[in-house]
Design an enzyme around this catalytic site. Structure first.
Site, PDB file in Angstrom:
ATOM      1  N   SER A 102       0.813  -1.213   0.000  1.00 30.93           N
ATOM      2  CA  SER A 102       0.000   0.000   0.000  1.00 30.93           C
ATOM      3  C   SER A 102       0.851   1.270   0.000  1.00 30.93           C
ATOM      4  O   SER A 102       1.596   1.528  -0.934  1.00 30.93           O
ATOM      5  CB  SER A 102      -0.957  -0.036   1.194  1.00 30.93           C
ATOM      6  N   ASP A 241      -2.499   6.340  -3.646  1.00 28.46           N
ATOM      7  CA  ASP A 241      -1.363   5.703  -2.989  1.00 28.46           C
ATOM      8  C   ASP A 241      -0.876   4.541  -3.847  1.00 28.46           C
ATOM      9  O   ASP A 241      -1.351   4.331  -4.965  1.00 28.46           O
ATOM     10  CB  ASP A 241      -1.714   5.263  -1.567  1.00 28.46           C
ATOM     11  N   ASP A 243      -1.197   1.347  -4.064  1.00 21.25           N
ATOM     12  CA  ASP A 243      -2.090   0.343  -4.659  1.00 21.25           C
ATOM     13  C   ASP A 243      -3.451   0.921  -5.005  1.00 21.25           C
ATOM     14  O   ASP A 243      -4.375   0.191  -5.357  1.00 21.25           O
ATOM     15  CB  ASP A 243      -2.240  -0.879  -3.748  1.00 21.25           C
ATOM     16  N   ASP A 245      -5.932   2.209  -3.431  1.00 20.05           N
ATOM     17  CA  ASP A 245      -7.167   2.009  -2.684  1.00 20.05           C
ATOM     18  C   ASP A 245      -7.476   3.191  -1.771  1.00 20.05           C
ATOM     19  O   ASP A 245      -8.481   3.180  -1.052  1.00 20.05           O
ATOM     20  CB  ASP A 245      -7.134   0.705  -1.887  1.00 20.05           C
TER      21      ASP A 245
END
Length: 447
Positions: A102, A241, A243, A245
């Protein structure tokens, strides 16, 4: 059931160090493959990743584990986490995997698992997979070993899916948008979605090299996006960010718009249109008191959970709610996705900007936040600073000092060895003194 490997958001750690090794990843693939296989039919897993160098190692190790127990693997390549959840469900796969840490630096990596319904796994299933990892695994006979292949249209499927969440017959023509993909998983798909919807786009953070993910870019460091918005005269900036999400937005003046303001805007618009299920927004204990007060004035209920988007999603599913998220920018639009999706949340805000015909700064200024301060204190994983009597005393003193005009949230991170000390109060000076005092106590206890 206790879990040793899984934290609040999958398994995470420093790459090539236990548990983020190829060996652990292969055993995880074997165990998860066994758990999600039943009967005689062929079973499938989809695997996505962000752009970290270690993603290659973990991707093939996981795939080897899955095929060794007879499960077929479809590799998606770099793609946002929410796309993995969506494709797991859409493709009728038995399990989905996202390889990402992440917002963490490139040295870290992580593994998140999704069930066939596209949702992240429950604590009970994660504990069962850990148990299977420690037991002997029955390997598939030669004729039943799985196969690996690249899914070539995974990106295209997600792009069309994302565009379909934007109101039909309405586009982004005339809007100038800065999109910062954090050199991460959305570097290819996010700019295409915005471009195909009609926006003039300025791309940054779209040249991943395996090491620059989240480095001086993206939602954890939106300064580059802020500069690009101001220098280009853009209407809005979108900072994802690693990833994709989570998201932070930038208004036309270069100011950051956090998840609380985004949720306030979406919740208000959905409530007005009768779309907000049960008139409720689900968020965590970290969201600002200003958000709570605004929603109360609008007749919207606020349900708080523990920190972590998985707990937000669990509360949404059990209560039948369709909107939730975190101040950090995880926004869950349950009508569309099973987990946080930064791009889809941004599209909701862009719809408001287009519809209202006002600057982003005006559209997104939903409430005046209480002064809020968050500090992180690293600690040795073997120590337990929150159990120290001096730390507990500092927390009690801080709560007494803030009284009814503020609150404290002190917790251990579920993804890294960090104690997070958050406070908010009407008096910013007193708040700083309280938070600093608690942090000092934690540092002393942590050595």
């Amino acid at each position: 059931m206790n879990r040793k490997l899984f934290g609040t958001d999958g398994i995470r750690g420093r790459a090539n160090t236990d548990p983020m090794t190829a060996e652990v990843a292969m055993r995880l693939g074997m165990a998860a493959g066994r758990h999600f296989s039943s009967g005689t039919r062929r079973h499938t897993v989809v695997i996505g990743k962000d752009t970290r160098r270690s993603g290659y190692m973990l991707e093939y190790a996981l795939a080897s584990g899955f095929v060794s127990v007879g499960m077929d693997v479809q590799m998606l390549g770099p793609i946002p986490t929410p796309a993995v959840g969506m494709l797991t469900q859409s493709l009728r796969a038995d399990v989905g995997v996202m390889i990402s840490a992440s917002h963490n630096p490139f040295e870290d990596n992580g593994i998140k698992l999704f069930g066939p319904d596209g949702y992240k796994l429950s604590d009970e299933i994660e504990a069962e997979i850990e148990r299977l990892m420690e037991a002997p695994v029955e390997l598939a006979p030669p004729r039943k070993i799985g196969v690996m292949e690249r899914l070539d249209d995974g990106h295209a499927r997600y792009i069309e899916f994302a565009k379909a969440t934007f109101p039909r017959r309405r586009g982004l023509d005339g809007l100038k948008v800065v999109i910062d993909c954090a050199n991460g998983a959305a570097y290819s798909v996010a700019p295409r979605v915005l471009w195909e919807l009609g926006a003039e786009i300025i791309k940054i953070g779209v040249t991943p090299n395996g090491e620059n993910i989240n480095r001086e870019c993206g939602s954890t460091d939106p300064s580059a996006c802020q500069r690009a918005v101001v220098e280009s005269g853009a209407d809005i900036g979108i900072a994802l960010d690693g990833d994709a999400d989570r998201v932070h937005l930038i208004d036309e003046q270069g100011r950051v718009i956090d998840g609380d303001q985004i949720m306030a805007l979406i919740a208000t618009r959905w409530a007005e249109s009768g779309r907000l299920e049960k008139g409720t927004l689900v968020t965590t204990v970290m969201s600002n008191l200003g958000l709570e007060r605004l929603l109360a004035k609008r007749g919207i209920a606020l349900l708080r959970t523990k920190v972590g988007d998985r707990y937000v999603v669990e509360a949404m599913r059990s209560g039948g709610y369709n909107l939730g998220g975190e101040q950090s920018g995880h926004i869950v639009l349950a009508d569309h996705v099973t987990t946080g999706d930064g791009l889809l949340a941004a599209l909701q805000v862009l719809d408001a900007v287009v519809t209202e015909g006002r600057p982003t700064s005006e559209v997104c200024a939903m409430f005046e936040p209480f002064p809020q301060l968050l500090k992180n204190v690293r600690f040795d994983a073997a120590s337990k600073p929150l159990a120290d009597p001096a730390v507990r005393a500092a927390i009690s003193d801080g709560e007494a000092a803030l009284g009814a005009s503020g609150r404290l949230v002190i917790r251990a991170s579920g993804t890294e060895p960090v104690i997070r000390v958050m406070g908010e109060a009407e008096d910013a000076g007193r708040l700083a003194q309280v938070v600093d005092s608690i942090c000092s106590a934690v540092e002393r206890a942590a050595g």
